[in-house]
Design an enzyme around this catalytic site. Structure first.
Site, PDB file in Angstrom:
ATOM      1  N   CYS A   1       0.852  -1.208   0.017  1.00  0.00           N
ATOM      2  CA  CYS A   1      -0.057   0.037  -0.060  1.00  0.00           C
ATOM      3  C   CYS A   1       1.072   1.210  -0.077  1.00  0.00           C
ATOM      4  CB  CYS A   1      -0.820  -0.107   1.178  1.00  0.00           C
ATOM      5  SG  CYS A   1      -1.919  -1.335   1.633  1.00  0.00           S
TER       6      CYS A   1
ATOM      7  N   CYS B   1      -2.812  -9.048   6.589  1.00  0.00           N
ATOM      8  CA  CYS B   1      -2.867  -8.042   5.728  1.00  0.00           C
ATOM      9  C   CYS B   1      -4.226  -7.400   5.574  1.00  0.00           C
ATOM     10  CB  CYS B   1      -2.538  -8.564   4.076  1.00  0.00           C
ATOM     11  SG  CYS B   1      -2.498  -7.289   2.916  1.00  0.00           S
TER      12      CYS B   1
ATOM     13  N   GLN C   1     -10.936 -10.251 -11.506  1.00  0.00           N
ATOM     14  CA  GLN C   1     -10.649  -8.883 -10.888  1.00  0.00           C
ATOM     15  C   GLN C   1     -10.405  -9.163  -9.313  1.00  0.00           C
ATOM     16  OE1 GLN C   1     -10.664  -6.022 -12.096  1.00  0.00           O
ATOM     17  NE2 GLN C   1     -11.251  -5.997 -14.156  1.00  0.00           N
TER      18      GLN C   1
ATOM     19  N   TYR D   1     -10.567  -6.100 -25.460  1.00  0.00           N
ATOM     20  CA  TYR D   1      -9.797  -6.510 -24.402  1.00  0.00           C
ATOM     21  C   TYR D   1     -10.897  -7.202 -23.345  1.00  0.00           C
ATOM     22  CZ  TYR D   1      -7.090  -2.842 -26.533  1.00  0.00           C
ATOM     23  OH  TYR D   1      -6.395  -2.070 -27.686  1.00  0.00           O
TER      24      TYR D   1
ATOM     25  N   GLU E   1     -10.054 -10.728 -27.058  1.00  0.00           N
ATOM     26  CA  GLU E   1      -9.122 -10.728 -26.163  1.00  0.00           C
ATOM     27  C   GLU E   1      -7.859 -11.645 -26.760  1.00  0.00           C
ATOM     28  OE1 GLU E   1      -8.065 -10.145 -22.833  1.00  0.00           O
ATOM     29  OE2 GLU E   1      -6.558 -11.469 -23.200  1.00  0.00           O
TER      30      GLU E   1
ATOM     31  N   CYS F   1      -7.433   1.600 -16.538  1.00  0.00           N
ATOM     32  CA  CYS F   1      -6.845   1.445 -15.330  1.00  0.00           C
ATOM     33  C   CYS F   1      -5.487   2.684 -15.287  1.00  0.00           C
ATOM     34  CB  CYS F   1      -6.154   0.201 -15.158  1.00  0.00           C
ATOM     35  SG  CYS F   1      -5.018  -0.430 -16.446  1.00  0.00           S
TER      36      CYS F   1
END
Ligand code: SAH
Length: 491
Positions: free
Chosen positions: A98, A196, A320, A349, A370, A446
């Site tokens: 992080c 975590c 995901q 994609y 894809e 993204c």
């Protein structure tokens, strides 16, 4: 400006007003792409300072200098910023997984939106509604504003912790047994971690148990240096909705000693385990997976849902990692697609067909393309699982080649959805979109920089960017996901 005089300047002397090791004061004015504070020294020199936040005055220890900018470690916060919070994770500073835990969650969401706005303005040369920089002045700017892009506030999580459904943990050997967690920043030394905070509890629990049980059975961890030892990584996947658990043991060789005992103990101790898989990787590399995967016990797949679409997830298939926010993101994409039931949609994609299947029930037909063959095989299986095979067509290949071929075969799309990797869309694909001129383009991204670059190309081809919705898929990290709606304006 006073430059320090050094007796013997090194050959490639840099003209920075600070030197490595020096403690300097800096005002922090922004956040860099890796989450570092962007500081200015009194000389106006830019320092990227890990752990510093906007609005702060800090003392920083210079670690690395270049002509235009340098890097420094935070030594002391002299004046604290309003958005600083205590990072809840005790190993936050060492881990590096992080980058933003020291920034309040609201401020993280604001920052992520601002990154999108900045990219759209600077790279995309777009006018953003309500943004100071974009000329839409006070009241009189309504004309300009009407033409500008709306960038919505980032959609965050109500509970931005424990959101990951997949853990990939490197395993090491210590005197007490097996350890596993993460590599200390910049090294390959494994630091043990049992908890975590962005990982589903179940994943943490499974990793702890695998370390203990395998250690007790005398299974040795792989040693990168010598290439000896067996267990390299433990990968755990959990279905948030189904509770299914898959354990993948990545091993340096085929034979696992006392494997039956191992499987028995894992099944006994881990509720919900549906699949225990071995992946064999004997190559001295930091790539996690090898080519061969065998099911040791149970099924080849676990199942999970996004919305009401079911997915089969195998050891190697992409899925995901934040299923809660994926549903939010795809919900937005569906909304932007504006489907009424009869449309032809192209999903470029498409991965394992997540977006395609999510849209298929509301559309006439969805074509997904894809480049990874295995992902297309998964997509077809997922279509069957959801009884949607008659409404979708999946093809493996580069989107920039397959879509023009579809076009030649007479496919014309009402909506094209793209969800490219970080480098954005291929230029040939963007020009094909311009030629096919679907009514709407939905761009899932993204990377705000390539999103902005591609939106500019599509604008020049006759599209208008209407709105952009950032969605926080990866709280406490610097990753920014967004979805944009473009409509055909004509040329
Ligand atoms: N839409 C999917 C996956 C998006 S990730 C989901 O939400 O799950 C981006 C995908 O683009 C990856 O699966 C990658 O393999 C694929 N890809 C990369 N380059 C490509 C290309 N030129 N043509 C088609 N797919 C490509």
């Amino acid at each position: 400006m006073n430059r320090m005089k050094r007796k013997k300047p090194p050959a490639a002397a840099v003209q920075a007003p600070v030197a490595v090791g020096q403690l300097v004061e800096a005002d922090v004015v922004g956040i860099g792409h890796d989450g570092e504070g962007v500081g200015r020294t009194r000389d106006g020199y830019t320092l990227f300072i890990r752990g510093a936040l906007p609005g702060e005055k800090v003392l920083a220890r210079v670690e690395h200098v270049k002509k235009q900018y340098g890097y420094a470690a935070l030594a002391q916060v002299q004046v604290q910023g309003a958005d600083r919070v205590e990072p809840p994770c005790p190993i936050y500073a060492e881990c590096g997984g992080c980058q933003l835990q020291h920034l309040s969650y609201e401020a993280q969401l604001r920052w992520k939106r601002q990154l999108v706005v900045d990219a759209l303005e600077r790279i995309g040369k777009l006018t953003v509604q309500g943004s100071g920089a974009a000329g839409a002045g006070a009241d009189g700017g309504s004309e300009a504003q009407a033409g500008g892009v709306t960038v919505h506030p980032t959609l965050g999580m109500a509970e931005p912790w424990r959101y990951r459904n997949k853990a990939q943990v490197p395993i090491g050997q210590e005197q007490g047994g097996l350890v596993g967690g993460f590599y200390a920043q910049g090294t390959h030394r494994i630091i043990d971690m049992d908890d975590c905070l962005i990982q589903h509890e179940k994943n943490d629990d499974v990793v702890r148990k695998v370390k203990r049980v395998a250690g007790e059975l005398g299974i040795r961890a792989y040693d990168e240096g010598t290439g000896r030892g067996l267990l390299r990584h433990v990968v755990v996947k959990v279905g948030f909705r189904t509770g299914d658990v898959m354990i993948v043991l990545v091993t340096n060789g085929e034979k696992i000693q006392r494997v039956d005992e191992l499987l028995g103990l894992l099944r006994e101790e881990i509720p919900g385990v549906k699949s225990i898989v071995q992946n064999i990787n004997t190559v001295q590399t930091n790539v996690i997976f090898g080519d061969r995967t065998v099911v040791l016990w149970g099924e080849e797949y676990i199942r999970d849902y996004i919305g009401d679409v079911q997915f089969a997830i195998s050891a190697r298939s992409f899925y995901q990692v934040n299923p809660v926010q994926t549903e939010v993101l795809y919900g937005k994409a569906l909304d932007y697609a504006g489907l009424t039931g009869g449309e032809t949609v192209i999903d470029a994609y498409c991965g394992i067909g997540t977006i395609s299947l999510f849209l298929a029930r509301q559309a006439g037909h969805v074509y997904g393309v894809e480049i990874v063959r295995d992902a297309i095989a998964d997509a077809r299986r997922n279509a069957e699982l959801n009884e949607l095979s008659s409404r979708v067509t999946f093809e493996a290949g580069p989107a920039e080649e397959v879509i023009p071929a579809w076009r030649r075969q007479g496919v014309s799309a009402d909506v094209i959805v793209v969800d490219p990797p970080r480098k954005g869309c291929d230029a040939a694909l963007l020009s094909t979109i311009g030629e096919m001129a679907p009514r709407r383009v939905v761009y899932v991204s993204c990377n705000p920089a390539t999103l902005a670059r591609d939106l500019r190309v599509l604008e020049d081809a006759g599209y208008r960017t209407v709105e952009v919705q950032p969605v926080d898929m990866f709280p406490h990290t610097v990753h920014v996901e967004s979805v944009a709606l473009l409509v055909w304006n004509g040329k």
